[in-house]
Design a protein around this motif. Structure first.
Motif, PDB file in Angstrom:
ATOM      1  N   GLY A  10       0.754  -1.318  -0.072  1.00 23.24           N
ATOM      2  CA  GLY A  10       0.021  -0.042   0.092  1.00 23.24           C
ATOM      3  C   GLY A  10       0.795   1.188   0.084  1.00 23.24           C
ATOM      4  O   GLY A  10       0.358   2.313   0.336  1.00 23.24           O
ATOM      5  N   SER A  11       2.216   1.312  -0.203  1.00 23.02           N
ATOM      6  CA  SER A  11       2.948   2.272  -0.231  1.00 23.02           C
ATOM      7  C   SER A  11       3.759   2.659  -1.543  1.00 23.02           C
ATOM      8  O   SER A  11       4.214   1.358  -2.039  1.00 23.02           O
ATOM      9  CB  SER A  11       3.920   2.151   1.028  1.00 23.02           C
ATOM     10  N   THR A  12       3.678   3.574  -1.967  1.00 20.12           N
ATOM     11  CA  THR A  12       4.391   4.029  -3.193  1.00 20.12           C
ATOM     12  C   THR A  12       5.659   4.828  -2.882  1.00 20.12           C
ATOM     13  O   THR A  12       5.409   5.888  -2.239  1.00 20.12           O
ATOM     14  CB  THR A  12       3.580   4.647  -4.376  1.00 20.12           C
ATOM     15  N   PRO A  13       6.868   4.452  -2.953  1.00 19.09           N
ATOM     16  CA  PRO A  13       8.060   5.347  -2.594  1.00 19.09           C
ATOM     17  C   PRO A  13       7.944   6.695  -3.217  1.00 19.09           C
ATOM     18  O   PRO A  13       7.828   6.755  -4.630  1.00 19.09           O
ATOM     19  CB  PRO A  13       9.381   4.471  -2.870  1.00 19.09           C
ATOM     20  N   ILE A  14       8.311   7.879  -2.524  1.00 15.53           N
ATOM     21  CA  ILE A  14       8.578   9.144  -3.124  1.00 15.53           C
ATOM     22  C   ILE A  14       9.942   9.339  -3.477  1.00 15.53           C
ATOM     23  O   ILE A  14      10.770   9.216  -2.345  1.00 15.53           O
ATOM     24  CB  ILE A  14       7.975  10.133  -2.226  1.00 15.53           C
ATOM     25  N   PRO A  15      10.477   9.846  -4.524  1.00 12.92           N
ATOM     26  CA  PRO A  15      11.740  10.054  -4.893  1.00 12.92           C
ATOM     27  C   PRO A  15      12.422  10.999  -3.753  1.00 12.92           C
ATOM     28  O   PRO A  15      11.599  11.969  -3.276  1.00 12.92           O
ATOM     29  CB  PRO A  15      11.814  10.714  -6.133  1.00 12.92           C
ATOM     30  N   PRO A  16      13.509  10.898  -3.609  1.00 17.57           N
ATOM     31  CA  PRO A  16      14.191  11.744  -2.552  1.00 17.57           C
ATOM     32  C   PRO A  16      14.221  13.340  -2.768  1.00 17.57           C
ATOM     33  O   PRO A  16      14.541  14.060  -1.850  1.00 17.57           O
ATOM     34  CB  PRO A  16      15.669  11.207  -2.313  1.00 17.57           C
ATOM     35  N   GLU A  17      14.054  13.573  -4.233  1.00 13.20           N
ATOM     36  CA  GLU A  17      14.269  15.098  -4.265  1.00 13.20           C
ATOM     37  C   GLU A  17      12.980  15.516  -4.445  1.00 13.20           C
ATOM     38  O   GLU A  17      12.707  16.576  -4.895  1.00 13.20           O
ATOM     39  CB  GLU A  17      14.842  15.109  -5.932  1.00 13.20           C
ATOM     40  N   PHE A  18      11.847  14.771  -3.910  1.00 12.28           N
ATOM     41  CA  PHE A  18      10.433  15.609  -3.912  1.00 12.28           C
ATOM     42  C   PHE A  18      10.668  16.600  -2.969  1.00 12.28           C
ATOM     43  O   PHE A  18      11.266  16.330  -2.004  1.00 12.28           O
ATOM     44  CB  PHE A  18       9.604  14.710  -3.506  1.00 12.28           C
ATOM     45  N   PRO A  19      10.006  17.893  -3.398  1.00 13.11           N
ATOM     46  CA  PRO A  19       9.724  18.851  -2.330  1.00 13.11           C
ATOM     47  C   PRO A  19       9.071  18.336  -1.091  1.00 13.11           C
ATOM     48  O   PRO A  19       8.309  17.378  -0.784  1.00 13.11           O
ATOM     49  CB  PRO A  19       8.633  19.871  -2.875  1.00 13.11           C
ATOM     50  N   PRO A  20       9.327  19.191   0.299  1.00 15.12           N
ATOM     51  CA  PRO A  20       9.116  18.828   1.553  1.00 15.12           C
ATOM     52  C   PRO A  20       7.671  18.949   1.653  1.00 15.12           C
ATOM     53  O   PRO A  20       6.865  18.345   2.543  1.00 15.12           O
ATOM     54  CB  PRO A  20       9.716  19.689   2.474  1.00 15.12           C
ATOM     55  N   VAL A  21       7.003  20.034   0.810  1.00 15.54           N
ATOM     56  CA  VAL A  21       5.344  20.334   1.116  1.00 15.54           C
ATOM     57  C   VAL A  21       5.256  20.210  -0.589  1.00 15.54           C
ATOM     58  O   VAL A  21       5.643  20.460  -1.352  1.00 15.54           O
ATOM     59  CB  VAL A  21       5.086  21.493   1.639  1.00 15.54           C
ATOM     60  N   VAL A  22       3.948  19.688  -0.750  1.00  8.59           N
ATOM     61  CA  VAL A  22       3.036  19.807  -1.951  1.00  8.59           C
ATOM     62  C   VAL A  22       1.766  20.408  -2.106  1.00  8.59           C
ATOM     63  O   VAL A  22       1.215  20.553  -0.961  1.00  8.59           O
ATOM     64  CB  VAL A  22       3.090  18.283  -2.577  1.00  8.59           C
ATOM     65  N   TYR A  23       1.300  21.155  -3.131  1.00 12.18           N
ATOM     66  CA  TYR A  23       0.007  21.555  -3.132  1.00 12.18           C
ATOM     67  C   TYR A  23      -0.716  20.784  -4.050  1.00 12.18           C
ATOM     68  O   TYR A  23      -0.308  20.059  -4.944  1.00 12.18           O
ATOM     69  CB  TYR A  23       0.369  23.021  -4.005  1.00 12.18           C
ATOM     70  N   LEU A  24      -1.785  20.104  -3.368  1.00  3.88           N
ATOM     71  CA  LEU A  24      -2.802  19.111  -4.010  1.00  3.88           C
ATOM     72  C   LEU A  24      -4.112  19.779  -4.517  1.00  3.88           C
ATOM     73  O   LEU A  24      -4.850  20.375  -3.921  1.00  3.88           O
ATOM     74  CB  LEU A  24      -2.970  18.044  -3.252  1.00  3.88           C
ATOM     75  N   PRO A  25      -4.394  19.490  -5.690  1.00  2.00           N
ATOM     76  CA  PRO A  25      -5.598  19.868  -6.454  1.00  2.00           C
ATOM     77  C   PRO A  25      -6.879  19.009  -5.675  1.00  2.00           C
ATOM     78  O   PRO A  25      -6.837  17.962  -5.120  1.00  2.00           O
ATOM     79  CB  PRO A  25      -5.582  19.523  -7.701  1.00  2.00           C
ATOM     80  N   LEU A  26      -7.894  19.803  -5.178  1.00  2.00           N
ATOM     81  CA  LEU A  26      -8.958  19.258  -4.729  1.00  2.00           C
ATOM     82  C   LEU A  26      -9.972  19.249  -5.647  1.00  2.00           C
ATOM     83  O   LEU A  26     -10.161  19.983  -6.624  1.00  2.00           O
ATOM     84  CB  LEU A  26      -9.466  19.930  -3.352  1.00  2.00           C
ATOM     85  N   ALA A  27     -10.918  18.233  -5.295  1.00  2.00           N
ATOM     86  CA  ALA A  27     -12.240  18.049  -5.942  1.00  2.00           C
ATOM     87  C   ALA A  27     -13.166  19.185  -6.081  1.00  2.00           C
ATOM     88  O   ALA A  27     -13.932  19.531  -6.858  1.00  2.00           O
ATOM     89  CB  ALA A  27     -12.997  16.838  -5.677  1.00  2.00           C
ATOM     90  N   GLU A  28     -13.197  19.990  -4.681  1.00  2.00           N
ATOM     91  CA  GLU A  28     -14.134  21.133  -4.598  1.00  2.00           C
ATOM     92  C   GLU A  28     -13.557  21.672  -3.313  1.00  2.00           C
ATOM     93  O   GLU A  28     -12.743  21.326  -2.527  1.00  2.00           O
ATOM     94  CB  GLU A  28     -15.543  20.508  -4.280  1.00  2.00           C
ATOM     95  N   HIS A  29     -13.939  23.165  -3.127  1.00  2.00           N
ATOM     96  CA  HIS A  29     -13.541  24.053  -2.406  1.00  2.00           C
ATOM     97  C   HIS A  29     -14.007  23.347  -0.686  1.00  2.00           C
ATOM     98  O   HIS A  29     -15.197  22.847  -0.664  1.00  2.00           O
ATOM     99  CB  HIS A  29     -14.097  25.368  -2.307  1.00  2.00           C
ATOM    100  N   THR A  30     -13.105  23.505   0.183  1.00  2.00           N
ATOM    101  CA  THR A  30     -13.661  23.110   1.549  1.00  2.00           C
ATOM    102  C   THR A  30     -13.073  23.959   2.714  1.00  2.00           C
ATOM    103  O   THR A  30     -11.837  24.410   2.382  1.00  2.00           O
ATOM    104  CB  THR A  30     -13.516  21.579   2.082  1.00  2.00           C
ATOM    105  N   ASP A  31     -13.497  24.240   3.516  1.00  3.38           N
ATOM    106  CA  ASP A  31     -12.921  25.017   4.778  1.00  3.38           C
ATOM    107  C   ASP A  31     -12.408  23.919   5.795  1.00  3.38           C
ATOM    108  O   ASP A  31     -11.704  24.298   6.654  1.00  3.38           O
ATOM    109  CB  ASP A  31     -13.859  25.952   5.196  1.00  3.38           C
ATOM    110  N   THR A  32     -12.650  22.934   5.867  1.00  2.00           N
ATOM    111  CA  THR A  32     -12.379  21.804   6.638  1.00  2.00           C
ATOM    112  C   THR A  32     -11.389  20.843   5.962  1.00  2.00           C
ATOM    113  O   THR A  32     -11.765  20.136   5.041  1.00  2.00           O
ATOM    114  CB  THR A  32     -13.612  21.096   7.131  1.00  2.00           C
ATOM    115  N   PRO A  33     -10.220  20.771   6.486  1.00  2.00           N
ATOM    116  CA  PRO A  33      -9.309  19.768   6.145  1.00  2.00           C
ATOM    117  C   PRO A  33      -9.631  18.110   5.930  1.00  2.00           C
ATOM    118  O   PRO A  33      -9.552  17.509   5.117  1.00  2.00           O
ATOM    119  CB  PRO A  33      -8.089  20.031   6.629  1.00  2.00           C
TER     120      PRO A  33
END
Length: 106
Positions: A10-33
């Motif tokens: 169930g785990s897919t390794p992330i390359p070491p050069e990946f940024p420490p934070v990422v911005y992810l597109p959401l399906a819709e706006h929400t105020d609650t994470p």
């Protein structure tokens, strides 16, 4: 996905050069994470992809101004994988205009 061995189910390794934070597109706006639904996209070969962006300006350029989003430490992608399984992570991919939020055909 955070540098753990590939053999971990169930785990897919992330390359070491990946940024420490990422911005992810959401399906819709929400105020609650907790209610956020990450927008996954199917690739041409049938795999499910998580789109991630290394900076806010890249997300807006690649996905458009109407795209809902959230920022997340890369280490938390494992938790997204548990709730919304995906096969691969694509970084800074441009979404064609016709497939963006707010387009006439979306």
């Amino acid at each position: 996905m955070t540098g753990t061995p590939e053999s971990q189910q169930g785990s897919t390794p992330i390359p070491p050069e990946f940024p420490p934070v990422v911005y992810l597109p959401l399906a819709e706006h929400t105020d609650t994470p907790e209610e956020a639904v990450v927008e996954l996209r199917r690739t041409r070969d049938g795999r499910m992809a998580l789109m991630a962006y290394s900076a806010m300006d890249r997300l807006k350029y690649c996905c458009g101004e109407q795209q809902p989003w959230m920022v997340l430490p890369t280490a938390y992608l494992d938790q997204i994988q548990q709730v919304q399984p995906f096969d691969l992570v694509l970084l800074d991919v441009i979404i064609p205009e016709e497939h963006r939020h707010g387009s006439a055909t979306s």
